[in-house]
Design a protein around this motif. Structure first.
Motif, PDB file in Angstrom:
ATOM      1  N   GLU A   1      89.319  83.291 106.643  1.00  0.00           N
ATOM      2  CA  GLU A   1      89.353  83.933 107.955  1.00  0.00           C
ATOM      3  C   GLU A   1      88.025  83.860 108.696  1.00  0.00           C
ATOM      4  OE1 GLU A   1      90.915  87.838 107.985  1.00  0.00           O
ATOM      5  OE2 GLU A   1      92.858  87.264 107.156  1.00  0.00           O
ATOM      6  N   SER A   2      86.906  83.668 107.976  1.00  0.00           N
ATOM      7  CA  SER A   2      85.590  83.570 108.627  1.00  0.00           C
ATOM      8  C   SER A   2      85.309  82.179 109.157  1.00  0.00           C
ATOM      9  CB  SER A   2      84.492  83.973 107.640  1.00  0.00           C
ATOM     10  OG  SER A   2      84.352  82.989 106.619  1.00  0.00           O
TER      11      SER A   2
ATOM     12  N   PRO B   1      85.218  82.816 113.321  1.00  0.00           N
ATOM     13  CA  PRO B   1      86.213  83.724 112.731  1.00  0.00           C
ATOM     14  C   PRO B   1      87.588  83.513 113.337  1.00  0.00           C
ATOM     15  CG  PRO B   1      84.219  84.909 113.367  1.00  0.00           C
ATOM     16  CD  PRO B   1      84.106  83.548 113.955  1.00  0.00           C
ATOM     17  N   ASN B   2      88.614  83.835 112.556  1.00  0.00           N
ATOM     18  CA  ASN B   2      89.992  83.725 113.021  1.00  0.00           C
ATOM     19  C   ASN B   2      90.252  84.733 114.134  1.00  0.00           C
ATOM     20  OD1 ASN B   2      92.650  83.203 113.320  1.00  0.00           O
ATOM     21  ND2 ASN B   2      93.239  83.599 111.202  1.00  0.00           N
ATOM     22  N   THR B   3      90.862  84.257 115.225  1.00  0.00           N
ATOM     23  CA  THR B   3      91.161  85.138 116.364  1.00  0.00           C
ATOM     24  C   THR B   3      92.517  85.822 116.232  1.00  0.00           C
ATOM     25  OG1 THR B   3      92.148  83.312 117.598  1.00  0.00           O
ATOM     26  CG2 THR B   3      89.790  83.697 117.898  1.00  0.00           C
ATOM     27  N   GLY B   4      93.271  85.441 115.221  1.00  0.00           N
ATOM     28  CA  GLY B   4      94.581  86.050 115.033  1.00  0.00           C
ATOM     29  C   GLY B   4      95.714  85.298 115.696  1.00  0.00           C
TER      30      GLY B   4
ATOM     31  N   LEU C   1      97.561  80.162 109.162  1.00  0.00           N
ATOM     32  CA  LEU C   1      98.668  80.470 108.266  1.00  0.00           C
ATOM     33  C   LEU C   1      99.029  81.943 108.365  1.00  0.00           C
ATOM     34  CD1 LEU C   1      97.451  78.419 105.156  1.00  0.00           C
ATOM     35  CD2 LEU C   1      99.046  77.706 106.954  1.00  0.00           C
ATOM     36  N   ASN C   2     100.139  82.297 107.758  1.00  0.00           N
ATOM     37  CA  ASN C   2     100.635  83.675 107.872  1.00  0.00           C
ATOM     38  C   ASN C   2      99.727  84.696 107.195  1.00  0.00           C
ATOM     39  OD1 ASN C   2     102.777  82.689 109.282  1.00  0.00           O
ATOM     40  ND2 ASN C   2     104.230  82.778 107.589  1.00  0.00           N
ATOM     41  N   ASN C   3      98.871  84.221 106.260  1.00  0.00           N
ATOM     42  CA  ASN C   3      97.981  85.165 105.568  1.00  0.00           C
ATOM     43  C   ASN C   3      96.600  85.234 106.221  1.00  0.00           C
ATOM     44  OD1 ASN C   3      97.049  82.658 104.800  1.00  0.00           O
ATOM     45  ND2 ASN C   3      96.483  83.314 102.742  1.00  0.00           N
ATOM     46  N   GLY C   4      96.433  84.602 107.407  1.00  0.00           N
ATOM     47  CA  GLY C   4      95.162  84.670 108.125  1.00  0.00           C
ATOM     48  C   GLY C   4      94.237  83.505 107.861  1.00  0.00           C
ATOM     49  N   MET C   5      94.465  82.755 106.790  1.00  0.00           N
ATOM     50  CA  MET C   5      93.669  81.553 106.556  1.00  0.00           C
ATOM     51  C   MET C   5      94.135  80.451 107.513  1.00  0.00           C
ATOM     52  SD  MET C   5      93.063  81.387 102.430  1.00  0.00           S
ATOM     53  CE  MET C   5      94.763  81.057 102.048  1.00  0.00           C
ATOM     54  N   ARG C   6      93.387  79.354 107.548  1.00  0.00           N
ATOM     55  CA  ARG C   6      93.762  78.247 108.414  1.00  0.00           C
ATOM     56  C   ARG C   6      93.864  76.951 107.631  1.00  0.00           C
ATOM     57  NH1 ARG C   6      89.462  79.464 113.092  1.00  0.00           N
ATOM     58  NH2 ARG C   6      88.581  80.699 111.386  1.00  0.00           N
ATOM     59  N   PHE C   7      94.887  76.177 107.956  1.00  0.00           N
ATOM     60  CA  PHE C   7      95.025  74.830 107.420  1.00  0.00           C
ATOM     61  C   PHE C   7      94.424  73.876 108.434  1.00  0.00           C
ATOM     62  CE2 PHE C   7      97.537  70.876 107.361  1.00  0.00           C
ATOM     63  CZ  PHE C   7      97.156  70.395 106.106  1.00  0.00           C
ATOM     64  N   ALA C   8      93.621  72.909 107.967  1.00  0.00           N
ATOM     65  CA  ALA C   8      92.905  72.019 108.893  1.00  0.00           C
ATOM     66  C   ALA C   8      93.053  70.567 108.471  1.00  0.00           C
ATOM     67  CB  ALA C   8      91.420  72.394 108.934  1.00  0.00           C
TER      68      ALA C   8
END
Length: 552
Positions: free
Chosen positions: A231-232, A260-263, A286-293
């Motif tokens: 998320e960071s 950081p993730n903006t949501g 992703l649904n858990n707040g992480m990001r796939f790149a």
């Protein structure tokens, strides 16, 4: 001077080359845009596809947790005594654990599931915790954490409990290492609610390697990379490490780009530079707040474009060579009939207007020859007339204010270059108004003409300028500069002679006030400084002459 043939050749080739290059550039821009649009679409679709696959894993676990939580909550609502009666509570916990284990068996990657209650309900260890150790297939009960041994702020040991109780809503926990199963976990925890108050939690842990295994299989372009970002914005896993690239520096750069993730669950597109190359980066939350790149090097994307440019360059060279040969042949046919006029045209262009053209033909070349003759004659007459009008005063024939200002500009440049040496004499014709009022403007004009002729006689025609109605200036340089005082004395004598001979019959004196000043580099910064001093001197002479007239 370039020949007409050269000009036609140059113009034709420029038009051909510009047309070819313009068409090529437009084509390349369109190709580049198309490739970039296709790349963005491919990366977007790929990112969404793989992100959806990862979300399916996360959604399955979230649904399983929701199902267990629903079963537990329903039982509590149906019989609230299960929370206060020890026997009923143990039976309740056993039934929920069976449901939880069944859900975990049918959910991909789950390593553990648990249900815990606040200490007020059956103590600090009320609930269950079953795990599937790494490498094993069966779930087993494990020791339950005693909540009384840890502070609420101890996120390492009870971060799965108190934040959910305080939030009162399901939460995803950031990836963390779990020692009892020797794996890094992602957890989804939901609160158990009673009368709109959280009394416990139900959660599941999924092995992060399940997510990473999906990312390992991602394949996009030749050097494309896929990675997982927390998320960071910090990359925590990537499927390919480029040789010679420092992963720590790379991670810092990606974190700086993403932040950081903006949501938001949108697809974001970025560009950055890494390893002397430009890269494109696309992410989806992703649904858990992480990001796939996904990230792809610009050079790999542009490889087809480079091949196309090479082919176009070969074609352009061929077109230019063919165009040159064709243009050269065509130009010879056009230029051949008029090459004899080139010499005469060059002379006229250089200002030699007295050219002689002997061609007597009656064809187009003959007409063109006559046009040259007439043009040369008219141009010579026109230039003589324009030169006279542009730089000479219509009444007196003296140099006019236009010529005066050009002379001033040259002098100011020489002052700036510290190469100036000159003197200025300012003249003013006295009694002009009285003459005009008494004898008429014809005699007034005679007064002006006598004055300018007297000035030119002494100071030379090339040095004298009419700068106003009765104002004149003489600019002296060279040998005249060294005799300027003697010239002023001679001028005074000439004025007196004209007054005696030409104006003895008029009831007006012929007087021309004058003031002389020599340029002083230590005092004067511009021509205007010298002129002001000379003008002041002239006015003193004017007052002197006025005094003489009054005495008479």
């Amino acid at each position: 001077m370039k020949s007409l043939r050269t000009k036609i050749m140059t113009l034709s080739m420029v038009c051909v080359v510009v047309s070819i290059l313009t068409s090529t550039l437009i084509g390349l821009v369109i190709i580049r845009k198309t490739i970039m649009d296709d790349t963005r679409d491919i990366m977007t679709l790929s990112c969404e596809k793989y992100a959806d696959e990862l979300n399916n894993i996360l959604d399955d676990m979230a649904k399983s947790v929701t199902a267990i939580e629903y079963y537990a909550t329903s039982n509590i609502k149906n019989d609230p005594r299960v929370l206060t009666n020890a026997t009923k509570f143990d039976d309740f916990v056993m039934r929920v654990s069976v449901i939880a284990q069944n859900e975990a068996d049918n959910t991909n990657g789950v390593m553990g599931t648990y249900m815990r209650f606040i200490p007020e309900i059956q103590g600090n260890t009320a609930g269950f915790f079953i795990i599937r150790p790494s490498g094993e297939t069966e779930f087993k009960p494990t020791q339950i954490t005693d909540l009384s041994k840890y502070d609420k702020d101890d996120t390492e040991n009870v971060g799965w409990f108190y934040p959910i109780i305080e939030a009162g809503e399901p939460l995803w926990l950031a990836p963390y290492y779990k020692q009892n199963v020797d794996a890094t976990m992602i957890s989804y925890v939901a609160p158990i609610m009673l009368d709109d108050k959280p009394i416990g939690v139900i959660g599941m842990d999924i092995d992060l390697d399940v997510i990473q295994d999906k990312i390992r299989k991602v394949n996009i372009y030749e050097t494309g990379r896929a990675f997982l970002v927390d998320e960071s914005g910090q990359p925590i896993f990537q499927n390919r490490v480029v040789e010679g690239h420092d992963i720590t520096i790379f991670s810092k750069q990606i974190k700086r780009i993403l932040g950081p993730n903006t949501g938001k669950n949108d697809v974001d597109f970025h560009t950055y530079h890494w390893g002397n190359a430009k890269w494109y980066l696309i992410t989806r939350t992703l649904n858990n707040g992480m990001r796939f790149a996904l990230t792809v090097e610009d050079g790999v994307i542009r490889a087809p474009e480079k091949q196309m440019i090479h082919t176009l360059l070969v074609a352009i060279v061929g077109l230019i060579v063919f165009s040159f040969v064709l243009t050269n042949y065509t130009t010879k046919l056009i230029i051949r009939p008029i090459w004899q006029l080139t010499h005469a045209a060059n002379k006229i262009a250089k200002g030699e207007l007295d050219v002689k053209l002997d061609y007597k033909g009656k064809d187009e070349i003959g007409l063109l020859t006559n046009c040259f003759k007439e043009t040369a004659q008219e141009l010579k007459h026109y230039m003589d007339t324009m030169n006279e009008l542009a730089y000479h005063d219509a009444l007196t024939g003296a140099l006019n204010k236009t010529a005066y200002e050009e002379r001033i500009s040259k002098i100011d440049r020489s002052i700036k270059d510290k190469d100036a040496a000159f003197a200025v004499v300012v003249f003013d014709v006295n009694n002009l108004k009285k003459t005009n009022d008494t004898f008429g403007h014809e005699i007034g004009d005679k007064l002006i003409l006598d004055a300018v002729h007297t000035i030119q006689k002494v100071f030379g025609n090339k040095n004298v300028y009419r700068i106003g109605g009765d104002e004149f200036t003489a600019i002296l340089t060279g040998a005249e500069l060294f005799t300027c005082k003697e010239l002023v004395q001679a001028f005074d004598e000439e004025v007196r002679a004209v007054d005696i001979t030409e104006w003895k019959d008029y009831d007006v004196s012929f007087q021309v006030a004058r003031g002389l000043m020599v340029y002083d580099a230590n005092e004067d910064e511009t021509f205007a400084d010298v002129f002001r001093r000379a003008d002041h001197c002239m006015y003193e002479n004017k007052r002197y002459l006025k005094g003489i007239r009054e005495e008479k």
